[in-house]
Design a protein around this motif. Structure first.
Motif, short mmCIF file in Angstrom:
data_model
loop_
_atom_site.label_atom_id
_atom_site.label_comp_id
_atom_site.label_asym_id
_atom_site.label_seq_id
_atom_site.Cartn_x
_atom_site.Cartn_y
_atom_site.Cartn_z
N ILE A 106 0.68 -1.38 0.37
CA ILE A 106 0.25 0.07 0.11
C ILE A 106 1.05 1.44 0.04
O ILE A 106 0.80 2.10 -0.99
N SER A 107 1.98 0.98 0.77
CA SER A 107 2.99 2.48 1.20
C SER A 107 3.93 2.82 -0.01
O SER A 107 3.56 3.61 -0.91
N ALA A 108 3.57 1.22 -1.10
CA ALA A 108 4.23 1.72 -1.87
C ALA A 108 3.54 2.32 -3.23
O ALA A 108 4.44 3.14 -3.98
N LYS A 109 2.70 1.72 -2.89
CA LYS A 109 1.69 2.37 -4.80
C LYS A 109 1.61 3.75 -4.43
O LYS A 109 1.40 4.87 -4.96
N GLN A 110 1.80 4.43 -3.26
CA GLN A 110 1.15 5.19 -2.87
C GLN A 110 2.07 6.36 -3.22
O GLN A 110 2.47 7.25 -3.78
N TYR A 111 3.60 6.02 -2.61
CA TYR A 111 4.59 6.98 -2.42
C TYR A 111 5.24 6.36 -3.49
O TYR A 111 5.96 7.68 -4.06
N ALA A 112 5.46 5.59 -4.50
CA ALA A 112 5.60 4.99 -6.21
C ALA A 112 4.78 6.36 -6.82
O ALA A 112 5.31 6.57 -7.51
N THR A 113 3.80 6.16 -6.43
CA THR A 113 2.45 7.25 -7.33
C THR A 113 3.14 8.60 -7.32
O THR A 113 3.02 9.51 -8.22
N LEU A 114 3.61 8.92 -6.08
CA LEU A 114 3.85 10.79 -5.97
C LEU A 114 4.90 10.73 -6.21
O LEU A 114 5.19 11.99 -6.21
N ASP A 115 6.21 10.22 -6.53
CA ASP A 115 6.92 9.88 -6.69
C ASP A 115 6.98 10.56 -8.31
O ASP A 115 8.18 10.73 -9.24
N HIS A 116 5.81 9.75 -9.19
CA HIS A 116 6.00 9.76 -10.02
C HIS A 116 5.55 11.36 -10.51
O HIS A 116 5.31 11.84 -12.11
N LEU A 117 4.17 11.66 -10.08
CA LEU A 117 3.73 12.72 -9.74
C LEU A 117 4.68 14.11 -9.89
O LEU A 117 4.21 15.15 -10.87
N SER A 118 4.83 13.54 -8.96
CA SER A 118 5.95 14.93 -8.79
C SER A 118 7.17 15.12 -9.50
O SER A 118 8.02 16.19 -9.29
N GLY A 119 8.31 14.19 -10.41
CA GLY A 119 8.79 13.95 -11.20
C GLY A 119 10.09 14.26 -10.70
O GLY A 119 11.20 14.95 -10.65
N GLY A 120 9.59 13.45 -9.29
CA GLY A 120 11.22 12.66 -8.78
C GLY A 120 11.39 13.53 -7.05
O GLY A 120 12.46 13.42 -7.41
N ARG A 121 10.50 13.93 -6.67
CA ARG A 121 11.01 15.33 -5.99
C ARG A 121 9.96 14.47 -4.82
O ARG A 121 11.03 15.54 -3.58
N LEU A 122 10.33 13.27 -4.39
CA LEU A 122 9.72 12.48 -2.81
C LEU A 122 10.85 12.08 -2.17
O LEU A 122 12.75 11.83 -2.95
N ILE A 123 11.65 12.28 -0.82
CA ILE A 123 11.83 12.10 0.41
C ILE A 123 10.93 11.61 1.00
O ILE A 123 10.30 11.98 1.86
N LEU A 124 11.38 9.86 1.58
CA LEU A 124 10.04 8.67 2.37
C LEU A 124 11.07 8.69 3.73
O LEU A 124 12.14 8.81 3.60
#
Length: 318
Positions: A106-124
């Motif tokens: 579930i976390s992978a789905k959420q945060y992968a989507t977030l990183d994808h939509l933001s153009g790679g801006r996620l820090i977990l």
């Protein structure tokens, strides 16, 4: 492992107001603030060159803690996704996601989507959590939350990797032949581990790309940083690690109102000189926070920090 920010430079980020309102740090004006206030503060930080914006994570707060903690805790994935759509450059940090409350897929789905939509801006940013009722109502063993987080992090490394069909086999979780697209935009999602307990330091050393202390005063930071380095060396963990710190409350200029005795105030050069000490302690990024009486004052503080203080943070070696 990969660094988020350039080595040798002191980077600054901030925890956003409004989205979490513990009485420890929330300002009175936040109680009636709206999504528009949150958006304007985020845009101001993006314009001011902040390295990251951070949001917190709690699913539900029990009545016994609602007084000091409040029940205002925005969902981190929803909030960071909202921020991704209205900002351009700033990184998006969960500080911290309580990953043990959710299955790693579930976390992978959420945060992968977030990183994808933001153009790679996620820090977990991740942490073990501390509210027992929150775990119990979701059917997670509170007493074993550290072990749960450790395995969740291992599972997430697989689930957030490049494979459409990730595989993992552990004591608590196992999966294979289950596809998840989209993949993250980043080749490797940076994981910063939060917490200052011995267990948290070990987790940061062995499983993290960075460390997020929980309010350690300056004098404690060198020993904590040294301990993480010692643990990494002992375990043969190679690669860079980024060390963080949460600064004292700040006010750029002379406030003209009572900002509290522990608030650092004054001219930009004076504040920068004080904050440069963090770099000398081995810190790579500082999380700053500002005293304010309304959104406009906070935006002014963020703007002044970016324009007047930040250029002096890396003037010279401290």
């Amino acid at each position: 492992m990969a660094r988020v920010f350039p080595q040798g430079r002191l980077v600054y980020g901030m925890q956003l107001p409004v989205q979490s309102q513990s009485t420890i740090y929330a300002e009175p004006w936040e109680a009636t603030a709206t999504a528009a206030d949150l958006a304007e503060v985020a845009r101001a930080a993006d314009r001011a060159g902040f390295g990251y914006l951070a949001t917190c994570d709690h699913v539900a707060i029990p009545r016994r803690l609602a007084g000091p903690m409040s029940t205002i805790w925005y969902d981190p994935v929803a909030t960071l996704s909202f921020l991704a759509g209205i900002t351009e450059h700033v990184r998006l940090l969960s500080h911290v996601a309580i990953l043990g409350l959710r299955h790693p897929l579930i976390s992978a789905k959420q945060y992968a989507t977030l990183d994808h939509l933001s153009g790679g801006r996620l820090i977990l940013g991740v942490g073990a959590g501390h509210v027992q009722e929150e775990f119990e109502v979701l059917g997670v063993d509170f007493a074993r939350r550290g072990a749960v987080l450790d395995e969740t992090l291992d599972a997430l490394r697989a689930a957030l990797g490049p494979e459409e069909y990730p595989e993992f086999e552990g004591a608590l979780f196992s999966f294979k032949d289950l596809g998840q697209l989209p993949r993250p935009a980043q080749e490797r999602i940076p994981v910063w581990v939060g917490g200052s307990s011995p267990a948290a330091l070990r987790r940061a050393a062995l499983r993290g790309d960075g460390w997020l202390p929980q309010g350690d005063p300056r004098e404690r930071l060198p020993a904590q940083i040294a301990r993480i380095k010692e643990l990494r060396d002992g375990a043969g963990v190679a690669g860079p690690v980024e060390f963080g710190a949460i600064t004292e409350a700040l006010y750029v200029g002379e406030p003209g109102w009572d900002t509290g005795r522990r608030t650092l105030t004054g001219k930009a050069e004076v504040l920068a000189e004080s904050l440069r000490e963090y770099k000398a302690l081995g810190v790579d990024q500082i999380q700053v926070r500002f005293r304010s009486r309304d959104r406009a004052e906070l935006v002014d503080q963020i703007t002044a920090f970016g324009a007047d203080v930040a250029p002096h943070l890396n003037d010279r070696e401290s």
